[in-house]
Write an enzyme that holds these catalytic residues in place. Structure first.
Site, PDB file in Angstrom:
ATOM      1  N   GLY A  17       0.541  -0.888   0.460  1.00 39.71           N
ATOM      2  CA  GLY A  17       0.480   0.282   0.247  1.00 39.71           C
ATOM      3  C   GLY A  17       0.436   1.341  -0.283  1.00 39.71           C
ATOM      4  N   SER A 137      -4.598   9.568  10.672  1.00 36.68           N
ATOM      5  CA  SER A 137      -5.869   9.176   9.656  1.00 36.68           C
ATOM      6  C   SER A 137      -6.800  10.174   9.820  1.00 36.68           C
ATOM      7  CB  SER A 137      -6.216   8.233   9.970  1.00 36.68           C
ATOM      8  OG  SER A 137      -7.681   7.975   9.197  1.00 36.68           O
ATOM      9  N   TYR A 150      -9.785   2.719  16.496  1.00 37.70           N
ATOM     10  CA  TYR A 150      -8.580   2.994  15.442  1.00 37.70           C
ATOM     11  C   TYR A 150      -8.024   4.091  14.874  1.00 37.70           C
ATOM     12  CZ  TYR A 150      -6.756   3.811  10.353  1.00 37.70           C
ATOM     13  OH  TYR A 150      -6.141   3.959   9.827  1.00 37.70           O
TER      14      TYR A 150
HETATM   15  N1  LIG Z   1      -5.636   2.736   2.847  1.00 40.98           N
HETATM   16  C1  LIG Z   1      -5.958   4.280   3.786  1.00 40.98           C
HETATM   17  O1  LIG Z   1      -7.192   4.339   2.969  1.00 40.98           O
HETATM   18  C2  LIG Z   1      -5.176   4.733   4.993  1.00 40.98           C
HETATM   19  C3  LIG Z   1      -6.001   6.156   5.194  1.00 40.98           C
HETATM   20  C4  LIG Z   1      -5.464   6.679   6.358  1.00 40.98           C
HETATM   21  C5  LIG Z   1      -4.402   5.898   7.328  1.00 40.98           C
HETATM   22  N2  LIG Z   1      -3.941   5.055   6.872  1.00 40.98           N
HETATM   23  C6  LIG Z   1      -2.943   4.137   7.227  1.00 40.98           C
HETATM   24  O2  LIG Z   1      -2.022   4.467   6.320  1.00 40.98           O
HETATM   25  C7  LIG Z   1      -1.179   3.101   6.440  1.00 40.98           C
HETATM   26  C8  LIG Z   1      -0.880   1.659   5.729  1.00 40.98           C
HETATM   27  O3  LIG Z   1      -2.047   1.208   5.012  1.00 40.98           O
HETATM   28  P1  LIG Z   1      -2.214   0.877   4.635  1.00 40.98           P
HETATM   29  O4  LIG Z   1      -3.364   1.671   3.905  1.00 40.98           O
HETATM   30  O5  LIG Z   1      -1.172   1.403   2.735  1.00 40.98           O
HETATM   31  O6  LIG Z   1      -2.430  -0.930   4.000  1.00 40.98           O
HETATM   32  P2  LIG Z   1      -1.930  -1.714   3.978  1.00 40.98           P
HETATM   33  O7  LIG Z   1      -1.709  -2.012   2.459  1.00 40.98           O
HETATM   34  O8  LIG Z   1      -2.309  -3.301   5.251  1.00 40.98           O
HETATM   35  O9  LIG Z   1      -0.361  -1.519   4.686  1.00 40.98           O
HETATM   36  C9  LIG Z   1      -0.190  -1.895   5.848  1.00 40.98           C
HETATM   37  C10 LIG Z   1       1.382  -1.860   6.308  1.00 40.98           C
HETATM   38  O10 LIG Z   1       1.761  -2.137   7.266  1.00 40.98           O
HETATM   39  C11 LIG Z   1       2.401  -2.891   7.682  1.00 40.98           C
HETATM   40  N3  LIG Z   1       2.142  -3.604   9.372  1.00 40.98           N
HETATM   41  C12 LIG Z   1       1.728  -3.562  10.047  1.00 40.98           C
HETATM   42  N4  LIG Z   1       1.133  -4.303  10.625  1.00 40.98           N
HETATM   43  C13 LIG Z   1       2.375  -4.264  10.962  1.00 40.98           C
HETATM   44  C14 LIG Z   1       3.248  -4.046  12.265  1.00 40.98           C
HETATM   45  N5  LIG Z   1       2.372  -4.313  13.364  1.00 40.98           N
HETATM   46  N6  LIG Z   1       4.350  -4.131  12.080  1.00 40.98           N
HETATM   47  C15 LIG Z   1       5.194  -4.120  10.915  1.00 40.98           C
HETATM   48  N7  LIG Z   1       4.281  -3.862   9.905  1.00 40.98           N
HETATM   49  C16 LIG Z   1       2.774  -3.486  10.195  1.00 40.98           C
HETATM   50  C17 LIG Z   1       2.010  -4.154   6.857  1.00 40.98           C
HETATM   51  O11 LIG Z   1       2.589  -5.103   6.625  1.00 40.98           O
HETATM   52  P3  LIG Z   1       2.336  -6.258   6.866  1.00 40.98           P
HETATM   53  O12 LIG Z   1       1.314  -7.650   6.162  1.00 40.98           O
HETATM   54  O13 LIG Z   1       3.821  -7.468   6.557  1.00 40.98           O
HETATM   55  O14 LIG Z   1       2.640  -6.809   8.698  1.00 40.98           O
HETATM   56  C18 LIG Z   1       2.073  -2.678   5.875  1.00 40.98           C
HETATM   57  O15 LIG Z   1       2.798  -3.833   4.996  1.00 40.98           O
HETATM   58  C19 LIG Z   1      -1.479   2.562   8.220  1.00 40.98           C
HETATM   59  O16 LIG Z   1      -1.069   3.208   8.731  1.00 40.98           O
HETATM   60  C20 LIG Z   1      -3.110   3.144   7.978  1.00 40.98           C
HETATM   61  O17 LIG Z   1      -3.730   3.572   9.134  1.00 40.98           O
HETATM   62  C21 LIG Z   1      -4.621   5.036   5.546  1.00 40.98           C
END
Ligand SMILES: NC(=O)c1ccc[n+]([C@@H]2O[C@H](COP(=O)([O-])OP(=O)(O)OC[C@H]3O[C@@H](n4cnc5c(N)ncnc54)[C@H](OP(=O)(O)O)[C@@H]3O)[C@@H](O)[C@H]2O)c1
Length: 258
Positions: A17, A137, A150
């Site tokens: 992501g 977020s 969250y």
């Molecule tokens: N997508 C959205 O709409 C959105 C909106 C607001 C904020 N965010 C924030 O953006 C960030 C990235 O999310 P994303 O949307 O790109 O989703 P994503 O594709 O699910 O990526 C999340 C990343 O965090 C890693 N991760 C989760 N738990 C972890 C842990 N305990 N230790 C190390 N790595 C961990 C995952 O790796 P593994 O799977 O290998 O653990 C993955 O690389 C997050 O903090 C999320 O809250 C996303």
């Protein structure tokens, strides 16, 4: 010359992501990239996308021993760290009446404690001029039912951005926060693998004045700005990258109107 030429940059959660999009952009801008994550399969595919020069470390941000090991590896390979994007996070919705202590702890352990100790344990490797970017977020602002734990874990991240910045200004280390709206990443289908449920996607888009989901590359561009000297007088700040959700609620759905 790239905006991050020769900088050593850590991206937690860099195997998927927003984190992976940022790692690709940082690499293209000349950085030496280190990524972390837990999933061996997506870490391996990120390694092949980023190339052999990227350091890929399997590390859980909620586990302090893993963090110690991570920073020992960075110290051994580079001896310093110039940029941190503390991005790793999870986002499960739980109704207030049903969330368990274990579910609550998991959200705070990864999103809040993980962010806190990623920065704390990196401090000894950071030099004046370093930049730290935290990923929050819009859930901290929008009042969506089911997102209390969250949203609170991410409100804490936004607060940490301010408080870390205050404490690190004396060392000329900047700390800022990027706050995404709904972005098309695997986070939306982690509970039920497959493509994003079209009903959920339609509900999300209905709240976005720009009328679409954001792309991870659009967050990466904001992170690059905050990570690079282009933002050299910006610290303790937050950049919303949300298609107008937080500041323009009255314009939501306007793209669908005649
Ligand atoms: N997508 C959205 O709409 C959105 C909106 C607001 C904020 N965010 C924030 O953006 C960030 C990235 O999310 P994303 O949307 O790109 O989703 P994503 O594709 O699910 O990526 C999340 C990343 O965090 C890693 N991760 C989760 N738990 C972890 C842990 N305990 N230790 C190390 N790595 C961990 C995952 O790796 P593994 O799977 O290998 O653990 C993955 O690389 C997050 O903090 C999320 O809250 C996303």
């Amino acid at each position: 010359m790239g905006a991050l030429e020769n900088k050593v940059a850590l991206i937690t959660g860099g195997n998927s992501g927003i984190g992976l999009a940022t790692a690709k952009l940082f690499k293209a801008e000349g950085a030496h990239v280190i990524i972390t994550g837990r999933n061996a399969e997506t870490l391996a595919s990120a390694q092949s996308v980023l190339g052999e020069a990227a350091i890929v470390v399997q590390a859980d941000v909620a586990n302090l021993d893993d963090l110690d090991q991570l920073f020992a590896t960075i110290e051994q390979r580079h001896g310093r760290l110039d940029v941190i994007f503390a991005n790793a996070g999870v986002a499960s919705p739980y109704p207030l009446a049903q969330i368990t202590e274990a579910q609550f702890d998991n959200l705070f352990d990864i999103n809040t404690k993980g962010t806190f100790f990623t920065v704390q344990k990196a401090l000894r490797l950071l030099r004046p001029g370093a930049s730290i970017v935290l990923n929050a977020s819009i859930a901290q602002y929008t009042g969506v039912p089911g997102l209390s734990a969250y949203g609170a874990s991410k409100a804490a991240v936004r607060a940490l951005g301010r408080l870390f910045a205050a404490e690190l200004a004396v060392r000329e280390i900047r700390v800022n926060v990027v706050t995404p709206g709904p972005i098309a990443t695997p986070i939306w289908n982690r509970a039920a693998p497959g493509s994003l449920d079209p009903n959920i996607e339609a509900q999300l888009i209905a709240r976005v004045p720009l009328g679409r989901m954001g792309q991870p590359e659009e967050i990466a561009q904001a992170v690059l700005f905050l990570a690079s000297p282009a933002s050299s007088f910006t610290t303790g700040a937050e950049i919303l990258v949300d298609g107008g959700v937080v500041d323009l609620p009255a314009a939501a759905g306007s793209r669908a109107r005649p």
